[in-house]
Every structure is written in C-alpha cells, then in structure tokens.
Write a protein that holds these residues in place. Sequence first.
Motif, PDB file in Angstrom:
ATOM      1  N   CYS A  64       0.859  -1.182   0.000  1.00 38.43           N
ATOM      2  CA  CYS A  64       0.000   0.000   0.000  1.00 38.43           C
ATOM      3  C   CYS A  64       0.895   1.232   0.000  1.00 38.43           C
ATOM      4  CB  CYS A  64      -0.911   0.003   1.229  1.00 38.43           C
ATOM      5  SG  CYS A  64      -2.022   1.436   1.279  1.00 38.43           S
ATOM      6  N   CYS A  68      -1.685   4.887   6.990  1.00 42.34           N
ATOM      7  CA  CYS A  68      -2.708   5.509   7.833  1.00 42.34           C
ATOM      8  C   CYS A  68      -2.394   5.263   9.315  1.00 42.34           C
ATOM      9  CB  CYS A  68      -4.079   4.947   7.502  1.00 42.34           C
ATOM     10  SG  CYS A  68      -4.551   5.278   5.782  1.00 42.34           S
ATOM     11  N   CYS A  71      -4.286   2.285  10.657  1.00 40.84           N
ATOM     12  CA  CYS A  71      -4.370   1.085   9.801  1.00 40.84           C
ATOM     13  C   CYS A  71      -4.396  -0.188  10.658  1.00 40.84           C
ATOM     14  CB  CYS A  71      -3.171   1.036   8.853  1.00 40.84           C
ATOM     15  SG  CYS A  71      -3.203  -0.426   7.782  1.00 40.84           S
TER      16      CYS A  71
END
Length: 269
Positions: A64, A68, A71
Amino acid sequence: MAVSRNGLASVCNTLPPMKSGDSKGRLWMPEGRKLPVIECFGPTIQGEGLMAGQKTHFLRLGGCGYRCSWCDTLYAVLPEQVKANRTMMTPEEIVRQLGALPPAKWVTLTGGDPAMHDLSELASALTEGGFKICIETQGQFWKTWMSRLNVVTVSPKPPSSGMADKTDFSVLNRYGFAQELCVKIVVFDDDDYEWGNLVFRRFMATGMKNVSYYMTPGTSQGSNEQIQHRVELRLKWLFEKAARDPDFDDRIKIIPQLHVLAWGDRKGV
Ligand code: SF4
C-alpha cells in the motif's frame, strides 16, 4: 484538517495532487505474473459499504502506498511484514485456491491497496471461474481493468489517518468508469465528518451514475470488547451528529463495520 462547510469547493480544489506511482510501491509489484497473497479466505460476510451483509470470499494482497495512523492491516502494508507474510501466486493458482473453499459467488479484493497491482489477468481468470468481483481501494490509483469489475469501493482517507493530503480528485474523477461505485469514508471525529462531506459533495457534483455513499464510524485498537464498545459509542455520536445536521445529504448512509461488531479485530473472518 479542519474545514468549514463554506469553504468546500476551495478546499477540494486546493488539495495537493497525490504522488501517484510511489516508488515504494514497486517493492511489492508482481514477480512476473505472480501476486503477493497475504490471505485468501471465506466464505464470510462483508461488513461494510454497499456490499454489507453479502457472503463473499476475501483475497488480501500485500502493499500500500499509504501509512494511515489507524491502519489495522499493517501486516499487509509494511514491506518487511509483506515479505514475511506473502505467498506469491499466479492468477490461476489464486482461482484454484478460491475454488477449493466452500462456495461463494463473490470475491472481494482487498489489501493493503490491491489497485497498486496489475490485476487485469486475475480479473479475467476470476470472471472465467464464475466469480463476481468487488475491489476495495483508497483511491490512489485508477486502472483501466477496474472498469471490468462488478463493484468498486473507494475509501479516500480522512484527516485522522494523516493521509488526507494524498487525495487527488483528478484520479478520483476516473472512478466514474466503474460499473457500480461505492464511496466510503471512515469517520473518527468532527474533522473527518466535515472532510467526508466535502468528498461526497465533490463526487456528487460530477454527475457520476451508479454511485452510493457511506459513512462508517472508525475502529480503534484494543481488546475486542473495547473495540466493539468504542464502535458503538462512535456510531451513536455519528448518528446523532448527522441527524441534527440540516446539510447532511440524504443520499449518504451511515453503517458500522458489521464484522467488527460480530468478531472484533479477528483475522480471517
Ligand atoms: S490505505 Fe488502507 S491498507 Fe493502506 S495504510 Fe491506509 S488503512 Fe492501511
């Protein structure tokens, strides 16, 4: 990023372009035709968005371009963990593995961000294998093969993720090529709520067809009991906030992550 509703258009227009083609992503590009499979399981029940309640298999691919803050799938994101957890598989091997599971019509492609890979061959193999396909992505990329999938769920990441400045509407505009599009925003706080509404309005202004809009209360880390309790509290907060908000668009639906209420953060369900 706190934004006022009056500044909607200007804020959206000034969001900086995302750096697409992040060179870090190349760490997980396929070796030949093989893809980095982290998990392949099912059937289970999709817990969120347009497909909530739908029986489906899940195929989780590694890699990815985002990081985040909250996450919950870092084992499919961080390069070292991806390398440790992945099994490199061809599209045919993946279809065979899915076919060996108890039957389900749908396959949900998730990650990480599965859209960072070239899944054109996998999409063809799954379709030939009789599966219907949904993909979940954060919107960093649009790939032409995505228009062949039955459902595309895009989840641009809000301010609490630390990734909102990567949102690029020149990429998101291309999601209008999806057959059926679900736009989903995870909301942890007031800033996320405001930002999510900005994003929804931006999509609505494009006139795209076959789009549905979902807000989902975010999930914090903790024990299963803590996670489920916090989701319930955040859902109540979000319900009440939207119900009181005269500008909340009635095309937007609010649903929790049903799988979290059922199973907490358990993997493989
Ligand atoms: S986009 Fe999704 S998978 Fe990637 S870091 Fe964010 S939450 Fe994790």
